[in-house]
Design a protein around this motif. Structure first.
Motif, PDB file in Angstrom:
ATOM      1  N   GLU A   1       0.820  -1.221   0.000  1.00 52.89           N
ATOM      2  CA  GLU A   1       0.000   0.000   0.000  1.00 52.89           C
ATOM      3  C   GLU A   1       0.851   1.267   0.000  1.00 52.89           C
ATOM      4  O   GLU A   1       0.340   2.354  -0.233  1.00 52.89           O
ATOM      5  N   THR A   2       2.148   1.091   0.300  1.00 51.84           N
ATOM      6  CA  THR A   2       3.009   2.284   0.361  1.00 51.84           C
ATOM      7  C   THR A   2       4.281   2.046  -0.438  1.00 51.84           C
ATOM      8  O   THR A   2       4.664   0.906  -0.706  1.00 51.84           O
ATOM      9  N   TYR A   3       4.925   3.149  -0.800  1.00 51.91           N
ATOM     10  CA  TYR A   3       6.164   3.080  -1.575  1.00 51.91           C
ATOM     11  C   TYR A   3       7.274   2.441  -0.741  1.00 51.91           C
ATOM     12  O   TYR A   3       8.122   1.717  -1.268  1.00 51.91           O
ATOM     13  N   ASP A   4       7.265   2.687   0.571  1.00 52.44           N
ATOM     14  CA  ASP A   4       8.269   2.067   1.436  1.00 52.44           C
ATOM     15  C   ASP A   4       8.142   0.548   1.434  1.00 52.44           C
ATOM     16  O   ASP A   4       9.128  -0.168   1.293  1.00 52.44           O
ATOM     17  N   GLU A   5       6.908   0.090   1.584  1.00 55.50           N
ATOM     18  CA  GLU A   5       6.675  -1.361   1.503  1.00 55.50           C
ATOM     19  C   GLU A   5       7.145  -1.897   0.151  1.00 55.50           C
ATOM     20  O   GLU A   5       7.770  -2.956   0.060  1.00 55.50           O
ATOM     21  N   PHE A   6       6.798  -1.150  -0.882  1.00 55.80           N
ATOM     22  CA  PHE A   6       7.150  -1.516  -2.257  1.00 55.80           C
ATOM     23  C   PHE A   6       8.659  -1.767  -2.356  1.00 55.80           C
ATOM     24  O   PHE A   6       9.114  -2.816  -2.808  1.00 55.80           O
ATOM     25  N   LYS A   7       9.432  -0.812  -1.882  1.00 49.16           N
ATOM     26  CA  LYS A   7      10.888  -0.921  -1.970  1.00 49.16           C
ATOM     27  C   LYS A   7      11.411  -2.042  -1.082  1.00 49.16           C
ATOM     28  O   LYS A   7      12.349  -2.760  -1.458  1.00 49.16           O
ATOM     29  N   ALA A   8      10.771  -2.197   0.070  1.00 53.44           N
ATOM     30  CA  ALA A   8      11.228  -3.242   1.000  1.00 53.44           C
ATOM     31  C   ALA A   8      11.044  -4.630   0.389  1.00 53.44           C
ATOM     32  O   ALA A   8      11.899  -5.502   0.525  1.00 53.44           O
ATOM     33  N   VAL A   9       9.949  -4.811  -0.320  1.00 56.11           N
ATOM     34  CA  VAL A   9       9.721  -6.118  -0.967  1.00 56.11           C
ATOM     35  C   VAL A   9      10.768  -6.355  -2.046  1.00 56.11           C
ATOM     36  O   VAL A   9      11.375  -7.428  -2.121  1.00 56.11           O
ATOM     37  N   LEU A  10      10.998  -5.328  -2.844  1.00 54.58           N
ATOM     38  CA  LEU A  10      11.963  -5.502  -3.940  1.00 54.58           C
ATOM     39  C   LEU A  10      13.356  -5.814  -3.401  1.00 54.58           C
ATOM     40  O   LEU A  10      14.068  -6.653  -3.959  1.00 54.58           O
ATOM     41  N   ASP A  11      13.736  -5.126  -2.353  1.00 54.46           N
ATOM     42  CA  ASP A  11      15.075  -5.356  -1.808  1.00 54.46           C
ATOM     43  C   ASP A  11      15.107  -6.560  -0.876  1.00 54.46           C
ATOM     44  O   ASP A  11      16.173  -6.993  -0.456  1.00 54.46           O
ATOM     45  N   GLY A  12      13.947  -7.092  -0.542  1.00 54.28           N
ATOM     46  CA  GLY A  12      13.878  -8.296   0.283  1.00 54.28           C
ATOM     47  C   GLY A  12      13.658  -9.508  -0.601  1.00 54.28           C
ATOM     48  O   GLY A  12      14.530  -9.883  -1.377  1.00 54.28           O
TER      49      GLY A  12
END
Lengths: 491, 491
Positions: A422-433
């Motif tokens: 739902e957020t850009y932070d989550e978005f980036k965290a998934v990609l880098d995780g």
């Protein structure tokens, strides 16, 4: 076969490159960016071709063949298409070599053999094909025109990887013409379905069907549909595309038909293709640190039989093994007996594991005396004792199980690597995780798409078809959105 | 279909060109010398491919794929081969186009994107393949290496004709490597036999197997074997070649293997190919003034059913025809029902005659009521009443008869156009009269061969294999000769 592969964990990219070579699928050639597809790799490609070709024919398509070269002027006719491909193409400028007067035994381009008009080695064939369709289509009775071509194409890629991105690759390209937009869209969608069915049923690779954003659209299309697959490193791979061309090529090449009422209209077009890139997807979706894992439906060798014997007993054992082979072959199963006298069983096991043969039967005289055969599944590495009397049925069932299991496993991986955020932070965290698909709202603008790509290297893989609308807000700009897009880093 | 073909008698060449286009086999393209193979023509080529591919695999060959481009330096490595092909090839010199600053919307070669080394579009693949084999072959255990490739090749021909001589054509090229000369020669001869069997059994074209003179040999080969066919205008056509390469390419590309004794030796090579030229041979060997005559084994449609009906009765009739179609299909016979409502039967008859469909069934309700079906053979134009109850068996038998009859007819033509002569005057009289093969003694020198060619346009097609020696004297120089050669004017 003694040297181990790099593991996927250590270095996924090195693992892939080594595996493709060690399994005998392909290798780099003396020509920059062009690969040699080796016999074992080509045998898999042939199985893919045969299956796809049958599916194309069942849906009413015929094959034809158009020239390798596209004259520059035809290339120019559809502006967007030309721009999209002009940057990376092989250009033929001369038609003769001659002995170099200054360097005996060497050749040079004959300066007197310059072509009046340069020829482009086809990067795709819309231009040459639509210039031909102009003469083939006069009336509504000539429609629909449903044609496919199996061919090689060339795109001058700077950074290449075996199967995934090569300067020359093999593919099929369908090019159809229709009387109405509705029919052309239906064709575009039908072929997307064919691709998805092929990927899931034969390659055992689950795919998401969707539509591309304008940024990722084929140059010259009104809409590009695609199937997207997920690899084991969390990166997506576009496995096939189907384009609704609208009337763009019909207008560029003046392809009109007399309709039933006697009026003249431009026809509506589609094009669709899959390539040897599918080989890369196949390798990356299923294989493990011991080598290839092939779905039985595409494995050139489905069962390998390794005789286990003492010196001097091979011939007698082979006599007893042959009826088993024959029984399997009669069931339509492809079998190889590895009777090499120069290698030990352990070496053979490792070699056929590397090559991804779905079922291995190790057969010794003692097993046969006891009425059993030892089978090993390539996918789970499980070993089973099969009753000799039922070996054909058992192996047949095993192959079906493996086909299903490989798919189920890939599907589970894909599903566990598809994350709604739902957020850009989550978005980036998934990609880098964990990586994988990130399913998010964005405002649908090219600018936001570009920004996300720049900041995260993730692109919109597609807007999935058949998903309900859902109100939301863009993870970047906060603007309203009605559909989620599937993002990922991609091959 | 109303317009008649030029007759063979009137103008054989115009008849051929028109027929190829009107039957929907191929047409010229926007690219000089390159053809478009249309769906019906391509369907025949696919049947040829499938059959040949099966035969190659049965003889132990695997398919692979090598790059389209050959770097100039590789091309130079085998001198004779380079000379033989350098005169007529497409040369890629640049890898990018750019917008022409002087002409908006137009493209030009980007002068900054010149390749360091020119790439030749393969005219044949010995160079690129042997440079690859160097890495594939280390030991006698790697031999024989038996590989085939299906590909497009380009030779810059100045005067082209559909199928017979085109700048781009499709072919297969086998490239094998062996430990001994004996094995390589055996492979060369085996593949010649495969080609001959294919030509005779499937194309229904009788061929002479023989060896080429040094003048006509493949550039880079030690010996070129060929199959030669006779067309209906008395001209010969080389339908396939199989080359014993000796160690020429192994030496040029340094391909050596460790023999069983541990010594290093250069391997022995072969290459062999047939191309879309076979399509030209197929057309010219059998067809008549009404159109194509196809051998059933290669006909994409073996039986066409034309419903004969009054307005409003088509659907009911089709209901009764479909079981007949199904019965034929179950027997493995390909059937098309031409149910177009827009054309009359006579028009349809002519169209399918033009396309060479071996058997036509004209079926009306009255025939069905009477328990019969009217069949027409394409080859003899004979009409037969077949009992409805036996229609599948009858059609099956008919197809076999047609396959055999077409061959027998072509064979009779060939035999009646093969003339043994003892003098140069007779030789010339045959060529200027009935044409065909002229079987004559000559002294075996290149000079005499050249002289005959200059004076009569006839070349040595081959020295047939398996013919006994025979003492004689050269028809030109009177020198002694021990074997007759087969001469002809040729395509």
């Amino acid at each position: 076969m003694s040297k181990k592969l790099p593991t996927r964990q250590e270095d996924y990219s090195a693992w892939y490159n080594e595996l493709v070579k060690r399994a005998g699928l392909a290798e780099n050639s003396a020509v920059r960016g062009c690969m040699v597809i080796k016999p074992y790799g080509y045998a898999i490609w042939e199985k893919m071709q045969r299956q796809l070709d049958d599916m194309f024919k069942r849906t009413g398509h015929e094959n034809a063949y158009f020239p390798l070269f596209v004259p520059k002027s035809l290339f120019e006719a559809e502006e967007k298409n030309a721009e999209g491909f002009a940057k990376e193409c092989a250009v033929v400028t001369h038609y003769r070599l001659q002995t170099d007067p200054d360097r005996p035994g060497k050749l040079r381009v004959d300066p007197n053999a310059k072509l009046e008009e340069e020829l482009i080695v086809r990067p795709t064939s819309e231009a040459i094909i639509w210039s031909t369709y102009k003469n083939w289509i006069q009336s509504y009775r000539d429609l629909p025109l449903l044609i496919n071509q199996w061919a090689n194409v060339v795109r001058w890629e700077m950074r290449t990887r075996l199967f995934l991105r090569t300067a020359e690759f093999l593919w099929q390209e369908g090019h159809t013409a229709h009387a109405t937009a509705t029919e052309a869209v239906a064709e575009t969608r039908q072929m997307l379905d064919v691709y998805a069915e092929f990927a899931e049923e034969h390659m055992a690779v689950p795919v998401v069907k969707g539509v591309k954003t304008p940024n990722e659209r084929f140059a010259g299309a009104e809409d590009t549909y695609c199937i997207e697959a997920m690899m084991q490193d969390g990166k997506a791979l576009q496995a096939g595309t189907s384009h609704f061309l609208g009337q763009n090529f019909a207008k560029a090449f003046d392809v009109q038909f007399a309709n039933k009422e006697g009026g003249l209209e431009h026809v509506w077009g589609t094009s669709w293709g899959v390539s040897t890139r599918l080989m890369g997807a196949l390798v990356m979706a299923h294989s493990d640190d011991e080598g290839l894992v092939l779905p039985p439906k595409l494995a050139p060798i489905q069962v390998v039989i390794i005789p286990i014997y003492k010196t001097g007993e091979l011939d007698a054992l082979l006599e007893r093994i042959r009826p088993i082979q024959q029984g399997l072959v009669q069931r339509g199963i492809s079998v190889k007996i590895d009777s090499r006298d120069t290698e030990r069983p352990g070496f053979k096991f490792a070699e056929w594991e590397m090559k991804g043969v779905p079922v291995r039967l190790a057969i010794g005289a003692r097993d046969l005396d006891a009425g059993t055969v030892e089978a090993a599944r390539r996918d789970t590495k499980e070993k089973l004792q099969l009753p000799l009397a039922e070996v054909v049925d058992s192996v047949d069932k095993l192959l079906n199980d493996i086909q299903l299991n490989i798919y189920t496993k890939a599907r589970a991986y894909r599903d566990s690597h598809t994350t709604r955020v739902e957020t850009y932070d989550e978005f980036k965290a998934v990609l880098d995780g964990p990586g994988g698909f990130v399913v998010a709202h964005y405002d649908g603008t090219s600018e936001t798409e570009e920004l996300i790509k720049e900041q995260t290297k993730a692109t919109v893989r597609c807007i999935p078809l058949n998903e309900p609308d859902e109100d939301g807000i863009c993870i970047v700009t906060g603007r309203p959105s009605t559909r989620r897009a599937w993002f990922a880093r991609a091959y």
